[in-house]
Design an enzyme around this catalytic site. Structure first.
Site, PDB file in Angstrom:
ATOM      1  N   GLU A   1      10.334   4.697 -11.898  1.00  0.00           N
ATOM      2  CA  GLU A   1       9.462   3.790 -13.104  1.00  0.00           C
ATOM      3  C   GLU A   1       8.632   4.950 -13.760  1.00  0.00           C
ATOM      4  OE1 GLU A   1       9.323  -0.703 -11.484  1.00  0.00           O
ATOM      5  OE2 GLU A   1       7.694   0.716 -11.251  1.00  0.00           O
TER       6      GLU A   1
ATOM      7  N   CYS B   1       3.505   8.580 -18.372  1.00  0.00           N
ATOM      8  CA  CYS B   1       3.137   8.942 -16.874  1.00  0.00           C
ATOM      9  C   CYS B   1       4.478   9.101 -16.193  1.00  0.00           C
ATOM     10  CB  CYS B   1       2.437   7.749 -16.314  1.00  0.00           C
ATOM     11  SG  CYS B   1       2.162   7.927 -14.622  1.00  0.00           S
TER      12      CYS B   1
ATOM     13  N   CYS C   1       8.059   8.399  -2.029  1.00  0.00           N
ATOM     14  CA  CYS C   1       6.871   9.372  -1.657  1.00  0.00           C
ATOM     15  C   CYS C   1       7.012   9.555  -0.068  1.00  0.00           C
ATOM     16  CB  CYS C   1       5.743   9.103  -2.276  1.00  0.00           C
ATOM     17  SG  CYS C   1       4.409  10.181  -2.108  1.00  0.00           S
TER      18      CYS C   1
ATOM     19  N   CYS D   1       0.053   7.487   1.684  1.00  0.00           N
ATOM     20  CA  CYS D   1      -1.471   7.041   1.266  1.00  0.00           C
ATOM     21  C   CYS D   1      -1.447   5.470   1.425  1.00  0.00           C
ATOM     22  CB  CYS D   1      -1.789   7.192  -0.116  1.00  0.00           C
ATOM     23  SG  CYS D   1      -1.854   9.057  -0.284  1.00  0.00           S
TER      24      CYS D   1
ATOM     25  N   CYS E   1      -1.363   2.918  -1.352  1.00  0.00           N
ATOM     26  CA  CYS E   1      -0.478   2.967  -2.669  1.00  0.00           C
ATOM     27  C   CYS E   1       0.773   2.257  -2.748  1.00  0.00           C
ATOM     28  CB  CYS E   1      -0.077   4.540  -2.924  1.00  0.00           C
ATOM     29  SG  CYS E   1       1.140   4.753  -4.173  1.00  0.00           S
TER      30      CYS E   1
ATOM     31  N   GLY F   1       5.801   9.682  -6.428  1.00  0.00           N
ATOM     32  CA  GLY F   1       6.124  10.950  -5.836  1.00  0.00           C
ATOM     33  C   GLY F   1       4.849  11.743  -5.935  1.00  0.00           C
ATOM     34  N   GLU F   2       5.025  12.790  -5.155  1.00  0.00           N
ATOM     35  CA  GLU F   2       3.800  13.895  -5.185  1.00  0.00           C
ATOM     36  C   GLU F   2       4.482  14.956  -5.808  1.00  0.00           C
ATOM     37  OE1 GLU F   2       0.800  14.451  -4.309  1.00  0.00           O
ATOM     38  OE2 GLU F   2       1.205  16.688  -4.706  1.00  0.00           O
TER      39      GLU F   2
ATOM     40  N   SER G   1      -6.294  13.997  -6.100  1.00  0.00           N
ATOM     41  CA  SER G   1      -6.765  12.773  -5.567  1.00  0.00           C
ATOM     42  C   SER G   1      -7.502  12.827  -4.341  1.00  0.00           C
ATOM     43  CB  SER G   1      -5.592  11.807  -5.629  1.00  0.00           C
ATOM     44  OG  SER G   1      -4.649  11.761  -6.647  1.00  0.00           O
ATOM     45  N   LEU G   2      -9.034  12.608  -4.461  1.00  0.00           N
ATOM     46  CA  LEU G   2      -9.856  12.904  -3.397  1.00  0.00           C
ATOM     47  C   LEU G   2      -9.814  11.626  -2.803  1.00  0.00           C
ATOM     48  CD1 LEU G   2     -11.271  15.264  -2.234  1.00  0.00           C
ATOM     49  CD2 LEU G   2     -13.418  14.385  -3.698  1.00  0.00           C
TER      50      LEU G   2
ATOM     51  N   ASN H   1      -6.404  -0.997  -7.985  1.00  0.00           N
ATOM     52  CA  ASN H   1      -5.503  -2.032  -8.610  1.00  0.00           C
ATOM     53  C   ASN H   1      -4.897  -2.628  -7.544  1.00  0.00           C
ATOM     54  OD1 ASN H   1      -5.542  -1.361 -11.561  1.00  0.00           O
ATOM     55  ND2 ASN H   1      -4.620   0.620 -10.713  1.00  0.00           N
TER      56      ASN H   1
ATOM     57  N   CYS I   1      -1.824   2.609 -11.895  1.00  0.00           N
ATOM     58  CA  CYS I   1      -1.806   3.319 -10.807  1.00  0.00           C
ATOM     59  C   CYS I   1      -1.474   2.938  -9.362  1.00  0.00           C
ATOM     60  CB  CYS I   1      -3.186   4.144 -10.810  1.00  0.00           C
ATOM     61  SG  CYS I   1      -3.810   4.948 -12.209  1.00  0.00           S
TER      62      CYS I   1
HETATM   63  N1  SAH Z   1       0.895  11.921  -5.710  1.00  0.00           N
HETATM   64  C1  SAH Z   1       0.393  12.134  -6.763  1.00  0.00           C
HETATM   65  C2  SAH Z   1       0.342  11.397  -7.918  1.00  0.00           C
HETATM   66  C3  SAH Z   1       0.687   9.899  -7.842  1.00  0.00           C
HETATM   67  S1  SAH Z   1      -0.838   8.924  -7.752  1.00  0.00           S
HETATM   68  C4  SAH Z   1      -1.299  12.140  -6.296  1.00  0.00           C
HETATM   69  O1  SAH Z   1      -1.647  11.469  -5.342  1.00  0.00           O
HETATM   70  O2  SAH Z   1      -2.305  12.287  -6.922  1.00  0.00           O
HETATM   71  C5  SAH Z   1      -1.451   8.922  -9.056  1.00  0.00           C
HETATM   72  C6  SAH Z   1      -3.272   8.553  -9.011  1.00  0.00           C
HETATM   73  O3  SAH Z   1      -3.025   7.146  -8.814  1.00  0.00           O
HETATM   74  C7  SAH Z   1      -3.834   8.887  -7.818  1.00  0.00           C
HETATM   75  O4  SAH Z   1      -5.070   9.563  -8.227  1.00  0.00           O
HETATM   76  C8  SAH Z   1      -4.029   7.836  -6.720  1.00  0.00           C
HETATM   77  O5  SAH Z   1      -4.919   8.123  -6.003  1.00  0.00           O
HETATM   78  C9  SAH Z   1      -3.942   6.626  -7.741  1.00  0.00           C
HETATM   79  N2  SAH Z   1      -3.666   5.292  -7.038  1.00  0.00           N
HETATM   80  C10 SAH Z   1      -2.800   5.334  -6.266  1.00  0.00           C
HETATM   81  N3  SAH Z   1      -2.412   3.947  -5.829  1.00  0.00           N
HETATM   82  C11 SAH Z   1      -3.434   3.145  -6.438  1.00  0.00           C
HETATM   83  C12 SAH Z   1      -4.057   1.882  -6.799  1.00  0.00           C
HETATM   84  N4  SAH Z   1      -3.582   0.902  -5.670  1.00  0.00           N
HETATM   85  N5  SAH Z   1      -4.836   1.455  -7.440  1.00  0.00           N
HETATM   86  C13 SAH Z   1      -5.528   2.541  -8.231  1.00  0.00           C
HETATM   87  N6  SAH Z   1      -5.293   3.875  -8.042  1.00  0.00           N
HETATM   88  C14 SAH Z   1      -4.150   4.074  -7.310  1.00  0.00           C
END
Ligand code: SAH
Length: 349
Positions: free
Chosen positions: A92, A105, A112, A116, A119, A161-162, A216-217, A292, A335
């Site tokens: 997607e 995006c 992935c 996390c 996610c 994905g990363e 993404s911290l 989200n 996200c």
């Molecule tokens: N793998 C990469 C890019 C994909 S995630 C990364 O980790 O940065 C893109 C962003 O979406 C990241 O900052 C992640 O922390 C955020 N994200 C993931 N799941 C989310 C959710 N359920 N709600 C809000 N942000 C989310």
């Protein structure tokens, strides 16, 4: 020879291929302009290319790497696209209109590996990397959805994905998207978001000048971060920030730290203070992301008031901190809500 996916090729690759076919190198410029500036992938419509060459190209090259299977419009104008790949997989992407900006995006992998906890893509596991052409073609196919006079202005590598786990293909895609004869995206208009693969970050060298970096911290202490993001066990916060400090930035450019606010997990004032202390020594800014909520994922969104209080702590520490509004939540395009619905490999809503 089996046909080659045309959008996998950098300009140098393409020039080499053309030489092998006895074609002149200026054909590379012509092909790039047709594919990426005019959005034409049908060789027979490439009117400045001779009929003979058109026919040879049609035998040697496949001009499309992906196709749009389905689209879904959000009330806020955001559009989610489901793309089909040649091997039957799908993934997607999201088109996000925002004033004069039109951001796409893009995904870099089907699924992935990073796992996390918050996610949805992580739930699918990793299926495969996308090729450079499959990344570039997301920009081509999404562009076709736009009317005349409207074009994609920004590309963010924040979909499924990363990106740093598929670095070779991501780099190639960035190179292809940047050519002046093609889409001509400048480094300011491409953002790569990573969960913090420190070894890959350290290896980037001056490549970091070719895009903006977002990290993404999501937590300010190792215990919390390791719980949310398994990658932190391998690359804890100190190592990650040390890598960020070493990154070659252009003048006045800053690294963006993304921080999802999860109710009762990382959204307290003491977390905000710890975050401020971590970030203060860096050339950086913070994007606070409201979580989200998605089914099956056991976290809750932080309330409005608490979000503002969290932001206030960062602002008082003289940091730039924005609360990013999430778009497309009603269609699960925001996200962390992307998965490939039709592969059957992820839990569906
Ligand atoms: N793998 C990469 C890019 C994909 S995630 C990364 O980790 O940065 C893109 C962003 O979406 C990241 O900052 C992640 O922390 C955020 N994200 C993931 N799941 C989310 C959710 N359920 N709600 C809000 N942000 C989310």
């Amino acid at each position: 020879m089996p046909p080659v996916f045309l959008k996998d090729l950098t300009r140098e690759d393409l020039i080499k291929q053309l030489a092998q076919m006895g074609e002149k190198r200026f054909r590379a410029t012509q092909l790039f302009k047709w594919l990426y500036q005019k959005g034409v992938a049908d060789f027979s419509r490439m009117s400045d290319i001779s009929r003979l060459s058109q026919e040879r190209f049609a035998l040697a090259f496949l001009p499309d790497s992906i196709r749009v299977l389905k689209t879904q419009q959000s009330r806020d104008g955001t559009e989610k696209l489901l793309y089909g790949l040649h091997d039957g997989q799908s993934m997607e992407g999201v088109l996000i209109p925002d004033g004069r900006r039109m951001t796409l995006c893009v995904s870099t992998q089907v699924g992935c590996k990073m796992g996390c906890a918050f996610c949805r893509t992580a739930r699918m596991g990793w299926i495969r990397d996308l090729t450079a052409g499959e990344i570039v073609d997301q920009v081509c196919q999404a562009s076709k959805r736009l009317g005349r006079g409207s074009r994609i202005t920004n590309v963010v590598f924040m979909g499924m994905g990363e990106p740093l786990d598929n670095l070779d293909n991501v780099r190639k895609a960035i190179e292809i998207l940047g050519y002046p004869e093609g889409f001509s995206f400048s480094h300011r208009r491409m953002t790569v978001s990573t969960c913090g693969l420190v070894d890959k970050l350290n290896g980037l060298g001056s490549w970091t000048k070719r895009f903006r970096l977002a990290v993404s911290l999501n937590a300010a202490d190792n215990e919390t971060r390791s719980r949310l993001m398994p990658v932190n066990q391998r690359f804890p916060i100190e190592k990650l920030l040390a890598a960020c400090r070493k990154i070659t930035l252009r003048n006045r450019e800053r690294v963006t730290f993304e921080y999802i606010l999860l109710k009762g997990v990382n959204d307290g004032l003491k977390d905000a203070k710890a975050l401020a202390r971590l970030i203060a020594p860096l050339k950086a800014k913070v994007n606070l992301i409201p979580f989200n909520e998605t089914e099956d994922i056991p976290f809750k969104r932080t309330g409005e008031k608490e979000m503002l209080a969290f932001q206030e702590v960062l602002l008082n520490a003289h940091l730039t901190a924005m609360i990013r509004d999430s778009r497309g939540r009603d269609i699960s395009a925001a996200c962390g809500q992307l998965s490939s619905e039709e592969t059957g490999s992820g839990p569906l809503r």
